[in-house]
Motif scaffolding. Structure first.
Motif, mmCIF file in Angstrom:
data_model
loop_
_atom_site.group_PDB
_atom_site.id
_atom_site.type_symbol
_atom_site.label_atom_id
_atom_site.label_comp_id
_atom_site.label_asym_id
_atom_site.label_seq_id
_atom_site.Cartn_x
_atom_site.Cartn_y
_atom_site.Cartn_z
ATOM 1 N N HIS A 5 28.702 50.049 91.294
ATOM 2 C CA HIS A 5 29.547 49.086 90.570
ATOM 3 C C HIS A 5 29.158 49.032 89.092
ATOM 4 C CE1 HIS A 5 30.390 46.904 94.596
ATOM 5 N NE2 HIS A 5 31.347 47.798 94.344
ATOM 6 N N ARG A 6 27.866 49.065 88.828
ATOM 7 C CA ARG A 6 27.391 49.058 87.436
ATOM 8 C C ARG A 6 27.907 50.285 86.685
ATOM 9 N NH1 ARG A 6 21.063 47.352 88.004
ATOM 10 N NH2 ARG A 6 21.451 45.287 88.896
ATOM 11 N N ILE A 7 27.827 51.435 87.330
ATOM 12 C CA ILE A 7 28.302 52.673 86.703
ATOM 13 C C ILE A 7 29.808 52.593 86.464
ATOM 14 C CG2 ILE A 7 28.610 55.162 87.051
ATOM 15 C CD1 ILE A 7 25.902 55.151 88.490
ATOM 16 N N GLY A 8 30.531 52.029 87.426
ATOM 17 C CA GLY A 8 31.981 51.871 87.274
ATOM 18 C C GLY A 8 32.336 50.976 86.103
ATOM 19 N N TYR A 9 31.635 49.825 85.969
ATOM 20 C CA TYR A 9 31.890 48.927 84.839
ATOM 21 C C TYR A 9 31.541 49.598 83.506
ATOM 22 C CZ TYR A 9 32.809 44.846 87.744
ATOM 23 O OH TYR A 9 33.358 43.958 88.623
ATOM 24 N N TYR A 10 30.432 50.320 83.497
ATOM 25 C CA TYR A 10 30.027 51.014 82.274
ATOM 26 C C TYR A 10 31.078 52.032 81.857
ATOM 27 C CZ TYR A 10 27.607 54.250 79.213
ATOM 28 O OH TYR A 10 27.285 55.063 78.173
ATOM 29 N N GLY A 12 34.210 52.182 82.693
ATOM 30 C CA GLY A 12 35.451 51.491 82.320
ATOM 31 C C GLY A 12 35.387 50.967 80.893
ATOM 32 N N GLY A 13 34.309 50.310 80.540
ATOM 33 C CA GLY A 13 34.148 49.798 79.174
ATOM 34 C C GLY A 13 34.041 50.908 78.151
ATOM 35 N N PHE A 14 33.335 51.967 78.517
ATOM 36 C CA PHE A 14 33.191 53.103 77.608
ATOM 37 C C PHE A 14 34.536 53.756 77.328
ATOM 38 C CE2 PHE A 14 32.034 57.561 76.697
ATOM 39 C CZ PHE A 14 31.175 57.347 75.628
ATOM 40 N N SER A 15 35.360 53.922 78.366
ATOM 41 C CA SER A 15 36.672 54.546 78.168
ATOM 42 C C SER A 15 37.596 53.655 77.347
ATOM 43 C CB SER A 15 37.311 54.912 79.499
ATOM 44 O OG SER A 15 37.508 53.744 80.277
ATOM 45 N N ILE A 16 37.537 52.338 77.542
ATOM 46 C CA ILE A 16 38.339 51.422 76.725
ATOM 47 C C ILE A 16 37.891 51.510 75.261
ATOM 48 C CG2 ILE A 16 38.809 48.979 76.266
ATOM 49 C CD1 ILE A 16 38.757 48.558 79.314
ATOM 50 N N GLY A 17 36.594 51.599 75.030
ATOM 51 C CA GLY A 17 36.081 51.743 73.666
ATOM 52 C C GLY A 17 36.537 53.031 73.010
#
Length: 124
Positions: A5-10, A12-17
């Motif tokens: 889940h942590r990797i998924g959130y990371y 996701g945020g990285f791709s939005i950035g």
């Protein structure tokens, strides 16, 4: 929270950035000239005054080259720092190597503060 889940959130945020950066920087004239070769080529290419020596003018006439061809040779060339005079005070001299129609091209350029003088053009 599980590691997956942590990797998924990371991610996701990285791709939005990345998408936001691409959106904000798409219309700007940004470049990534961090290496010594790229910085030197960019500095020479952006000079307001580009001068040609008499030997360069005659070589351009002999090989049927114009200033646009020379600009392309400079922008796509590689600086040979071992043959360049980078320690000079004031105007530094660079040797830029490139290829044109399967022949080796060497440009010797004297790079000053406000102008760049192409001192020689050798096609081997």
């Amino acid at each position: 929270m599980k590691l997956i889940h942590r990797i998924g959130y990371y991610l996701g945020g990285f791709s939005i950035g990345l998408i936001l950066l691409a959106f904000f920087l798409s219309g700007k004239k940004t470049s990534c000239a961090y290496g010594p070769n790229a910085r030197t080529i960019k500095n020479i290419s952006e000079k307001k005054y580009r001068l040609y020596s008499e030997t360069t003018k005659s070589a351009m006439k002999n090989y049927d080259l114009d200033s646009l061809d020379i600009s392309n040779l400079i922008k796509t060339g590689d600086v040979n720092f071992s043959e360049s005079d980078t320690k000079a005070k004031g105007c530094k001299t660079y040797l830029i190597e490139n290829e044109l129609e399967d022949k080796t091209v060497e440009l010797t350029i004297k790079n000053c503060d406000s102008s760049a003088t192409i001192q020689s053009l050798i096609i081997k």
